[in-house]
Design a protein around this motif. Structure first.
Motif, PDB file in Angstrom:
ATOM      1  N   THR A   1       0.854  -1.276  -0.032  1.00 27.52           N
ATOM      2  CA  THR A   1       0.032  -0.031  -0.118  1.00 27.52           C
ATOM      3  C   THR A   1       0.922   1.278  -0.202  1.00 27.52           C
ATOM      4  OG1 THR A   1      -1.990   0.716   0.925  1.00 27.52           O
ATOM      5  CG2 THR A   1      -0.387   0.227   2.597  1.00 27.52           C
ATOM      6  N   VAL A   2       0.450   2.167  -0.791  1.00 27.92           N
ATOM      7  CA  VAL A   2       1.444   3.393  -1.133  1.00 27.92           C
ATOM      8  C   VAL A   2       0.837   4.568  -0.596  1.00 27.92           C
ATOM      9  CG1 VAL A   2       2.091   4.674  -3.246  1.00 27.92           C
ATOM     10  CG2 VAL A   2       2.217   2.141  -3.532  1.00 27.92           C
TER      11      VAL A   2
ATOM     12  N   ASP B   1      -2.286   6.800   3.875  1.00 27.82           N
ATOM     13  CA  ASP B   1      -2.777   5.719   2.798  1.00 27.82           C
ATOM     14  C   ASP B   1      -3.442   6.309   1.428  1.00 27.82           C
ATOM     15  OD1 ASP B   1      -2.575   3.296   2.245  1.00 27.82           O
ATOM     16  OD2 ASP B   1      -4.120   2.608   3.555  1.00 27.82           O
ATOM     17  N   VAL B   2      -4.326   7.313   1.789  1.00 25.59           N
ATOM     18  CA  VAL B   2      -5.064   8.038   0.568  1.00 25.59           C
ATOM     19  C   VAL B   2      -4.623   9.495   0.339  1.00 25.59           C
ATOM     20  CG1 VAL B   2      -6.694   6.139   0.988  1.00 25.59           C
ATOM     21  CG2 VAL B   2      -7.043   8.621   1.758  1.00 25.59           C
TER      22      VAL B   2
ATOM     23  N   GLN C   1      -6.125  -0.246  -2.425  1.00 24.75           N
ATOM     24  CA  GLN C   1      -5.407   0.948  -2.248  1.00 24.75           C
ATOM     25  C   GLN C   1      -5.322   1.630  -0.826  1.00 24.75           C
ATOM     26  OE1 GLN C   1      -7.971   0.517  -4.342  1.00 24.75           O
ATOM     27  NE2 GLN C   1      -7.329   1.033  -6.537  1.00 24.75           N
TER      28      GLN C   1
HETATM   29 MG    MG Z   1      -2.504   3.831  -0.167  1.00 25.38          MG
END
Ligand code: MG
Ligand code: NAI
Length: 489
Positions: free
Chosen positions: A36-37, A104-105, A190
């Motif tokens: 997860t980016v 995370d987002v 995501q």
């Molecule tokens: Mg992410």
């Protein structure tokens, strides 16, 4: 709410990286992971368990066991009490959850904190209703007594998108718990982190093991296996129309009810007698809040011709004041969630440019930001009404303006797409606005305001925007089935 800048060091404790099943973190059965980016930096935050059918089976069995066992023994009032405890615990831990979400987002921390507060409100609303979902008595005459009992449908599946990762978990899990159901959540690939931490928090405040389980992973793997599992008795999904169709078809195989919330291309209709200052203010949050990654965003501006220019000037002036930057910097707009989403939005912008649309503001990556999936708040007019830009959900900070002459044309434009989630009207003439409210084909109509509502007000779409309603008491009824009991005297 704090406008200060944050750093990664403000997040105390580790990031969750495993499924949460039957009261404990568990690695994937096959020991696989996915990355997860952080979309602000394009760097990997952590590797998370990648769920498949075996993990789903474990989670659904845990939920099924809890449904038949401990959870069933707890009174509705006690369920409510546990949920109030959960909301209090989340409130006390709001900063940690908000920072995880931001990493995370990419959303600014103040937005993530606002989301966590919204989740607390959602849990409390549903907690209060847990012991108030009543059946009816049915008059069959002197020889019978007939009544209905509302029973939990059983194990419920919650397939969640990435735009409000924790918010979307709570929107469906809280009413499911209030109804007495158990839950298996599949967060978006995501954005798995806050859902996992949420399940752990449920466990910590005292929910029995197996009531709330989270399996991370991809849609085609973990998601599809969850929908297909024979012990799942209800499905709630928020996401794209294409995936919604797939899930609905798979649900049909098992004759499972599904609630689908599938986004929109929502028109904000500004009539020539509108309060333009108000409308141009609302359109900022409506179109650019959460970087436009909102199902109910005001992504289509339908402007009456004689005020269109003034409205667009005001809107552009407001847009110039917005700051774009990494989520931890806590400005107004963060990045888009992923490279995929960034590329998708850029390709809409390129197609618009090629077709001669005019960028009134923004139109691409901010010059100062070399890394991260950033797009400037963008206002476009001179758009071909038949183009993808005018007809499709972009899910980025892009407002597309179209001009109309007569009110009937606005209705035709508003209703002319497959979507039907939200339509908004701005007018000082309440009769005019209300006539429009009746003619607009949408699950929600908002007059002289945007994002009106909250956990109390049912939301959902018609046509391609989905099936069923969430929030409010109808949101709890999704998780209750009616049993009729008839007695001959
Ligand atoms: Mg992410
Ligand atoms: P998506 O609809 O494919 O993903 C949403 C969720 O469904 C994720 O958890 C995903 O893993 C899961 N999923 C995907 N395929 C599945 C399958 N076959 N069975 C079960 N679960 C499955 O959305 P995606 O690809 O992330 O975004 C594409 C577009 O969808 C966006 O650009 C946006 O336009 C729209 N969208 C709308 C949202 C809304 O709030 N209505 C939220 C997110 C995306």
């Amino acid at each position: 709410m704090s406008d200060r800048r944050y750093s990664r060091a403000d997040l105390k404790g580790p990031l969750p990286d495993a499924h949460f099943i039957y009261g404990a973190y568990r690695h994937a059965a096959a020991r696989e992971t996915f990355a997860t980016v952080d979309p602000s930096t394009e760097e990997t935050l952590t590797s998370v368990a990648r769920g498949r059918a075996a993990d789903i089976d474990l989670a659904v069995e845990a939920a099924h066991g809890a449904q038949r066992g401990d959870w069933r023994q707890i009174t509705p009032a006690e369920r409510g009490r546990l949920m109030f405890k959960l909301a209090d615990a989340l409130e006390a831990d709001a900063e940690r959850f908000a920072l995880m979400e931001t990493l995370d987002v990419g959303k600014p921390v103040k937005e993530s904190l606002g989301d966590v507060r919204g989740v607390c409100a959602t849990i409390r609303y549903n907690a209060g209703a847990a012991d108030k979902m009543e059946g009816t008595t049915i008059p069959l005459g002197p020889s019978f007594i007939d009544f209905t009992m509302l029973e939990p449908v059983g194990v419920t599946a919650h397939i969640v998108p990435w735009n409000y990762p924790l918010g979307m978990v709570a929107r469906s899990v809280a009413p499911a718990l209030a109804a007495g159901c158990t839950a298996v959540v599949k967060p978006a690939e995501q954005s798995p982190l806050t859902a996992l931490a949420f399940a752990e928090l449920c466990h910590k405040v005292g929910f029995p093991k197996g009531v709330v389980n989270v399996v991370a992973g991809y849609g085609e793997e973990a998601g599809a296996a969850l929908v297909a599992h024979p012990k799942v008795r209800g499905i709630t999904f928020t996401g794209s129309v294409a995936t919604g169709r797939k899930i609905y078809m798979n649900a049909a195989q098992g004759l499972k009810p599904a609630v689908l919330e599938l986004g929109g291309k929502n028109p904000m209709i500004v009539l020539d007698d509108a309060d333009l200052e108000r409308a141009a203010f609302d359109a900022i949050d409506g179109a650019f809040g959460n970087s436009g990654q909102v199902c109910s965003s005001s992504s289509r501006l339908l402007l009456q011709h004689n005020i269109a220019e003034e409205f667009l000037e005001r809107l552009a002036e407001n847009a110039r004041k917005l700051g774009v930057g990494p989520g931890l910097d806590n400005l107004d707009l963060g990045p888009l969630v992923s490279k995929e989403q960034y590329d998708k939005v850029q390709s809409y912008l390129a197609s618009g440019r090629a077709a001669g649309a005019r960028m009134r503001h923004g139109g691409g990556r901010p010059a100062a930001l070399a890394r991260g999936y950033f797009i400037e708040p963008t206002i476009i007019d001179h758009v071909d009404a038949g183009s993808a830009l005018a007809r499709e959900e972009i899910f980025g900070p892009v407002a597309v303006a179209q001009v109309f002459d007569k009110v009937e044309e606005a209705v035709e434009l508003a209703n002319g797409l497959g979507y039907g989630l939200v339509s908004g009207v701005y007018s000082r003439d309440i009769s005019r606005a209300f006539k429009l409210a009746r003619d607009l084909e949408a699950g929600s109509v908002w007059i002289n305001g945007w994002f009106i509502g909250g956990v109390q007000a049912p939301t959902g779409g018609i046509k391609d925007s989905g099936i069923g309603r969430e929030r409010g008491l109808p949101g709890i009824r999704n998780y209750l089935s009616i049993k009729n009991v008839g007695i001959r005297l």
